[in-house]
Design an enzyme around this catalytic site. Structure first.
Site, PDB file in Angstrom:
ATOM      1  N   HIS A   1       0.793  80.413  84.127  1.00  0.00           N
ATOM      2  CA  HIS A   1       1.971  80.958  84.542  1.00  0.00           C
ATOM      3  C   HIS A   1       2.773  79.950  83.932  1.00  0.00           C
ATOM      4  O   HIS A   1       2.939  79.566  83.258  1.00  0.00           O
ATOM      5  CB  HIS A   1       2.053  80.253  86.086  1.00  0.00           C
ATOM      6  CG  HIS A   1       1.929  79.241  86.203  1.00  0.00           C
ATOM      7  ND1 HIS A   1       1.580  78.280  86.930  1.00  0.00           N
ATOM      8  CD2 HIS A   1       3.290  77.709  86.637  1.00  0.00           C
ATOM      9  CE1 HIS A   1       1.491  76.663  86.916  1.00  0.00           C
ATOM     10  NE2 HIS A   1       2.870  77.199  86.393  1.00  0.00           N
TER      11      HIS A   1
HETATM   12  C1  T46 Z   1       3.502  72.825  86.648  1.00  0.00           C
HETATM   13  C2  T46 Z   1       2.104  72.935  85.826  1.00  0.00           C
HETATM   14  C3  T46 Z   1       2.320  71.822  85.263  1.00  0.00           C
HETATM   15  C4  T46 Z   1       2.503  73.200  96.595  1.00  0.00           C
HETATM   16  O1  T46 Z   1       2.372  73.544  97.472  1.00  0.00           O
HETATM   17  N1  T46 Z   1       3.751  71.960  95.750  1.00  0.00           N
HETATM   18  C5  T46 Z   1       3.675  71.721  94.658  1.00  0.00           C
HETATM   19  O2  T46 Z   1       4.302  70.886  94.192  1.00  0.00           O
HETATM   20  C6  T46 Z   1       3.238  72.310  93.614  1.00  0.00           C
HETATM   21  C7  T46 Z   1       3.520  72.463  92.373  1.00  0.00           C
HETATM   22  C8  T46 Z   1       2.280  73.219  94.126  1.00  0.00           C
HETATM   23  N2  T46 Z   1       1.451  73.338  95.004  1.00  0.00           N
HETATM   24  C9  T46 Z   1       0.271  74.262  95.441  1.00  0.00           C
HETATM   25  C10 T46 Z   1       0.943  75.733  94.987  1.00  0.00           C
HETATM   26  C11 T46 Z   1      -1.196  76.318  94.554  1.00  0.00           C
HETATM   27  O3  T46 Z   1      -1.416  77.002  96.279  1.00  0.00           O
HETATM   28  O4  T46 Z   1      -0.833  73.632  94.911  1.00  0.00           O
HETATM   29  C12 T46 Z   1      -1.533  74.689  94.527  1.00  0.00           C
HETATM   30  C13 T46 Z   1      -1.943  74.596  92.908  1.00  0.00           C
HETATM   31  O5  T46 Z   1      -0.488  74.965  92.323  1.00  0.00           O
HETATM   32  P1  T46 Z   1      -0.955  75.721  90.793  1.00  0.00           P
HETATM   33  O6  T46 Z   1      -2.351  76.325  90.760  1.00  0.00           O
HETATM   34  O7  T46 Z   1       0.037  76.249  90.759  1.00  0.00           O
HETATM   35  O8  T46 Z   1      -1.413  73.940  90.104  1.00  0.00           O
HETATM   36  P2  T46 Z   1      -1.685  73.923  88.547  1.00  0.00           P
HETATM   37  O9  T46 Z   1      -2.152  73.106  87.758  1.00  0.00           O
HETATM   38  O10 T46 Z   1      -1.688  75.315  87.927  1.00  0.00           O
HETATM   39  O11 T46 Z   1       0.630  74.029  88.438  1.00  0.00           O
HETATM   40  C14 T46 Z   1       0.803  72.664  88.037  1.00  0.00           C
HETATM   41  C15 T46 Z   1       2.456  73.308  88.820  1.00  0.00           C
HETATM   42  O12 T46 Z   1       1.731  74.461  90.221  1.00  0.00           O
HETATM   43  C16 T46 Z   1       3.318  73.907  88.080  1.00  0.00           C
HETATM   44  O13 T46 Z   1       4.784  74.302  88.297  1.00  0.00           O
HETATM   45  O14 T46 Z   1       4.542  73.576  85.962  1.00  0.00           O
HETATM   46  O15 T46 Z   1       1.129  72.065  87.101  1.00  0.00           O
END
Ligand code: T46
Length: 133
Positions: A49
């Protein structure tokens, strides 16, 4: 500012090491949120993303992983394996994380609270929004 490694000063003595992270000093923004990624399963890739406005700094405080940053023209791979290095990640770049070591703890500091509306999770939409900048 482009994605780049920010060296964090290590204060060491015979007891070990300490790194202090201070908003708007060694990190170029006010920190509104901190999260960390750990216990990543073998072979997992995360990210895929971009963020419309968010700036972040990521530090592998333990272990290692690879973060690929794609600005729509070129991809740059950063190996995060040193708690004394922060990776600055600007907005409107596509990121993919992979090769997490079993012990990896990736600490991320962000300049905004969590907002799903700030995420672009489709690569074509990312390129299209980038072309309008
Ligand atoms: C990024 C990379 C480096 C939350 O509820 N609060 C939060 O602050 C974050 C970061 C995530 N979430 C929830 C959203 C999703 O349901 O946690 C779940 C996993 O998040 P995501 O699939 O976006 O995780 P990554 O590892 O793909 O990405 C994360 C960050 O979301 C993103 O901002 O830059 O780490």
């Amino acid at each position: 500012m482009k994605p780049q490694i920010i060296p964090l000063r290590v204060i060491g003595d015979d007891r070990g090491s300490l790194v202090a992270i201070e908003a708007e000093q060694n990190i170029p923004f006010e920190i509104k949120r901190v999260y960390y990624i750990f216990g990543t399963k073998d072979g997992v890739e995360r990210g895929f993303h971009a963020h419309r406005n968010l700036q972040q700094v990521a530090v592998a405080v333990r272990g290692s992983c690879i973060m690929t940053i794609d600005d729509g023209k070129e991809k740059t791979e950063f190996k995060l394996d040193n708690p004394a290095n922060g990776l600055y990640i600007n907005s409107m770049v596509w990121r993919v994380m992979k090769d997490f070591s079993e012990d990896c703890v990736l600490l991320v500091m962000a300049d905004q609270h969590y907002a799903e509306s700030d995420y672009i999770r489709d690569y074509k939409t990312f390129l299209s929004e980038l072309s309008k900048k």
